[in-house]
Design an enzyme around this catalytic site. Structure first.
Site, PDB file in Angstrom:
ATOM      1  N   LYS A 157       0.840  -1.200   0.000  1.00 49.72           N
ATOM      2  CA  LYS A 157       0.000   0.000   0.000  1.00 49.72           C
ATOM      3  C   LYS A 157       0.879   1.255   0.000  1.00 49.72           C
ATOM      4  O   LYS A 157       1.983   1.258   0.558  1.00 49.72           O
ATOM      5  CB  LYS A 157      -0.888  -0.055   1.250  1.00 49.72           C
ATOM      6  CG  LYS A 157      -1.979   1.007   1.343  1.00 49.72           C
ATOM      7  CD  LYS A 157      -2.810   0.734   2.587  1.00 49.72           C
ATOM      8  CE  LYS A 157      -3.897   1.764   2.805  1.00 49.72           C
ATOM      9  NZ  LYS A 157      -4.704   1.443   4.013  1.00 49.72           N
ATOM     10  N   SER A 232      -9.462   1.415   2.926  1.00 53.57           N
ATOM     11  CA  SER A 232      -8.511   2.263   2.240  1.00 53.57           C
ATOM     12  C   SER A 232      -7.434   1.491   1.473  1.00 53.57           C
ATOM     13  O   SER A 232      -6.726   2.075   0.647  1.00 53.57           O
ATOM     14  CB  SER A 232      -7.841   3.220   3.234  1.00 53.57           C
ATOM     15  OG  SER A 232      -7.098   2.510   4.214  1.00 53.57           O
ATOM     16  N   SER A 233      -7.284   0.190   1.743  1.00 55.29           N
ATOM     17  CA  SER A 233      -6.286  -0.594   0.993  1.00 55.29           C
ATOM     18  C   SER A 233      -6.881  -1.078  -0.326  1.00 55.29           C
ATOM     19  O   SER A 233      -6.729  -2.246  -0.716  1.00 55.29           O
ATOM     20  CB  SER A 233      -5.808  -1.778   1.841  1.00 55.29           C
ATOM     21  OG  SER A 233      -5.401  -1.364   3.119  1.00 55.29           O
ATOM     22  N   ILE A 253      -7.636   0.521   9.967  1.00 51.40           N
ATOM     23  CA  ILE A 253      -8.042   1.225  11.185  1.00 51.40           C
ATOM     24  C   ILE A 253      -9.553   1.166  11.406  1.00 51.40           C
ATOM     25  O   ILE A 253     -10.038   1.447  12.490  1.00 51.40           O
ATOM     26  CB  ILE A 253      -7.560   2.686  11.193  1.00 51.40           C
ATOM     27  CG1 ILE A 253      -7.702   3.293  12.595  1.00 51.40           C
ATOM     28  CG2 ILE A 253      -8.305   3.523  10.153  1.00 51.40           C
ATOM     29  CD1 ILE A 253      -7.133   4.679  12.744  1.00 51.40           C
ATOM     30  N   GLY A 254     -10.293   0.783  10.390  1.00 57.03           N
ATOM     31  CA  GLY A 254     -11.740   0.697  10.551  1.00 57.03           C
ATOM     32  C   GLY A 254     -12.345  -0.317   9.600  1.00 57.03           C
ATOM     33  O   GLY A 254     -13.539  -0.319   9.345  1.00 57.03           O
ATOM     34  N   GLY A 255     -11.457  -1.170   9.042  1.00 57.98           N
ATOM     35  CA  GLY A 255     -11.899  -2.140   8.038  1.00 57.98           C
ATOM     36  C   GLY A 255     -11.112  -2.017   6.756  1.00 57.98           C
ATOM     37  O   GLY A 255     -11.459  -2.622   5.733  1.00 57.98           O
ATOM     38  N   SER A 256     -10.012  -1.257   6.770  1.00 53.05           N
ATOM     39  CA  SER A 256      -9.321  -0.876   5.535  1.00 53.05           C
ATOM     40  C   SER A 256      -8.592  -2.001   4.823  1.00 53.05           C
ATOM     41  O   SER A 256      -8.204  -1.853   3.672  1.00 53.05           O
ATOM     42  CB  SER A 256      -8.329   0.259   5.817  1.00 53.05           C
ATOM     43  OG  SER A 256      -9.022   1.428   6.174  1.00 53.05           O
TER      44      SER A 256
END
Length: 593
Positions: A157, A232-233, A253-256
């Site tokens: 990433k 985000s990934s 951090i929240g499901g990324s």
């Protein structure tokens, strides 16, 4: 009586005062105009600088892609017998075995995946640049075939530190700031014989689960180009889902890691917080301690995730980062066949699952029961309170001030604009709106209250204490229910564009386990059917509010898209989480046969 001379003097003074007032007004107006002009000029200069930075970044990407393409062509001309089609079908375990045995060379594997990556990127726009240093690393690989991942090309990433490359997090302000050294995980990959070869796309400012930014644009889904890859990934999800990488590293951090893995039909693991080193994995901002980020692996199957964890959880990492507990990978726990007590639920009570996701949970539950495991109904504790009072207030403890500062000096991406709009409102207005909306829109009211953040250091300490209390309460609840692991929804399928920033409410499915620091991973188990789409027409949601209606719109038109389930374990039991994931993967494959 006032004499005429005095009166005349007073009149003159009055006249001069009037003249002075007009002059002062003119001067003030001129000063304001000049100030406005200066601000406008500064804004124009910043806009110009931002535009130039973006242009340079795009040129660097284009040049790296072109140079890689030329190198691939040269290799193919000199190695016409390389069986690229076969190489691309091999799992990571099969690939490493053939590389160790000498049946394949690192060059054959590297150039095969480089070619495939270039092809996938043209369709999905998932790469931010080829790491041209990888060509040099390939030439200097240890001929003794050292390392668990010897000869394996690995994608990373964009926010992973790689020497002489930016970690912009999709922010214009962080361009043209190349890192001075590799991050710990990149260094460990190299020491294990792997070759980091490409950086992948992410959303602007990371705290979003789409995958678009003003620098590199929108990444799209490998299964449907009209859908997002998630984030985000998201660059990793798209590249691996499209076949361009056999293994990648993301952050969560929240499901990324889990969201793009689910959207793109691959497997992904968010390890226990601090199980892997985060040195050299850039966050959008540092110092936030309530909801922790974790780097982790993404791949096409669960065994690949396990092999990657085994490679990373090594003396190399423990020596490079002594703050990481030196706990090697527990192969025995991963390979255990002991029957499990598995908690499960279809909805967490805050965000209702789509018909396809609910069906996936039911089907996997049935398969696990048939395999001899015990399934126990479970509900997360105090979810409605936790979402805004602990999760949102934790991530945005500063009222989103730092995030908004990071976004200055450049354009805001369309995928993020709806999300940050309420962040930018004055605190007094957010609190007023929260109060007014409470009777008619309770979820909106709670969210507005949450994004105000915390108002003082004592309140922040109380918030941290509440996080600790919730973790212990949840562990105690698991023990009371006597469950080993948890099977729970992974929201989806992949969204239509521009909905992620409007639907942060769905993140309860994933961010809960960042808050708890529990390891969590996703496995694709089915695809959306025509029946699922028909049932979606009657979707109401838990609150039956604006966000529930938006979710229905976001996932519509998803027939044929992958659907995943989520597996969770207690902290430091990542291997048990992977074991459940592998069991689910195996049972689903068997049921298809």
């Amino acid at each position: 009586m006032i004499s005429g001379g005095v009166m005349e003097d007073l009149m003159q003074l009055w006249h001069r005062a009037e003249v002075d007032k007009r002059t002062a007004a003119l001067l003030a107006g001129a000063a304001c105009g000049a100030g406005a002009a200066v601000l406008m000029i500064r804004k124009m200069i910043r806009f110009r600088e931002a535009k130039d930075k973006i242009q340079r970044a795009r040129e660097r990407r284009t040049e790296s892609l072109q140079r890689a393409e030329e190198a691939v062509l040269r290799f193919k001309e000199s190695h016409p017998t390389t069986d690229s089609a076969l190489i691309l079908t091999l799992s990571l375990s099969e690939l490493t075995k053939q590389l160790q045995e000498g049946l394949l060379t690192p060059e054959e594997v590297f150039y095969t995946y480089m070619e495939k990556t270039l092809d996938v990127n043209k369709k999905l726009n998932c790469c931010t640049g080829i790491l041209l240093e990888s060509f040099d690393q390939l030439k200097t690989l240890d001929s003794k075939k050292k390392g668990i991942l010897y000869g394996v090309p690995v994608s990373i990433k964009e926010n992973f530190a790689y020497k002489n490359h930016d970690c912009s997090c999709g922010l214009v302000t962080d361009l043209d700031q190349p890192l001075q050294k590799d991050g710990v995980l990149v260094e460990v990959l190299k020491r294990q014989g792997a070759i980091p070869f490409v950086k992948t796309n992410l959303p602007q400012a990371l705290l979003n689960y789409d995958c678009s930014n003003p620098i590199y644009g929108q990444t799209v889904n490998p299964h449907n180009l009209q859908k997002t890859s998630g984030g985000s990934s998201g660059g990793e999800g798209a590249l691996i889902g499209g076949g361009g990488s056999v293994l990648g590293l993301g952050s969560d951090i929240g499901g990324s890691i889990r969201i793009p893995s689910a959207f793109c039909g691959i497997c992904g693991l968010k390890p226990t917080a601090c199980r892997l080193s985060s040195q050299g994995v850039r966050p959008i901002y540092r110092g936030q301690k309530s909801v922790l980020s974790s780097p982790g692996p993404m791949a096409r199957d669960v065994d690949s995730l396990a092999l990657c964890m085994q490679a990373l959880l090594s003396d190399h990492m423990f020596s490079l980062d002594p703050t990481v507990p030196p706990i090697p990978f527990n192969v025995e726990m991963y390979q255990s066949t002991k029957p499990l007590r598995i908690g499960y639920f279809e909805s967490d009570g805050y965000a209702q699952s789509s018909p396809s996701t609910a069906r996936a949970i039911r089907e996997v539950k049935a398969l696990l029961e048939q395999a001899g495991h015990t399934l126990v109904p479970y509900s997360p504790l105090k979810i409605r309170h936790i979402v805004n009072e602990i999760m949102v207030k934790g991530v945005l403890a500063d009222g989103a001030t730092t995030m908004l500062q990071k976004l200055e000096g450049g354009p805001i991406d369309p995928c993020l604009s709806a999300q940050v709009l309420p962040y930018s409102l004055p605190t007094w207005l957010k609190k007023t709106l929260s109060f007014l909306l409470k009777p008619v829109a309770p979820r909106a009211s709670a969210i507005l209250s949450g994004i105000c953040g915390v108002s003082s250091v004592p309140e922040l300490w109380k918030q941290h204490a509440a996080v600790e209390d919730y973790i212990y309460e949840t562990i105690e609840d698991w023990r009371r229910c006597n469950i080993d692991v948890l099977l729970c929804p992974m929201f989806g399928p992949a969204y239509n564009f521009l909905y992620c920033g409007k639907l942060t409410t769905m993140l309860t499915n994933t961010m809960l386990y960042n808050l708890l620091t529990f390891p969590a991973g996703v496995v694709p188990v089915t695809t959306v059917t025509a029946e699922d789409e028909e049932e979606l027409k009657y979707y109401k949601g838990v609150y039956q509010d604006h966000w529930d209606r938006l979710f229905k719109e976001a996932v519509s038109g998803g027939e044929g898209l992958p659907v995943a389930v989520q597996c969770v374990a207690m902290p430091w039991q990542d291997e048990l989480c992977l074991r459940l994931m592998r069991e689910v993967e195996h049972l689903v494959k068997q049921s298809r046969k």
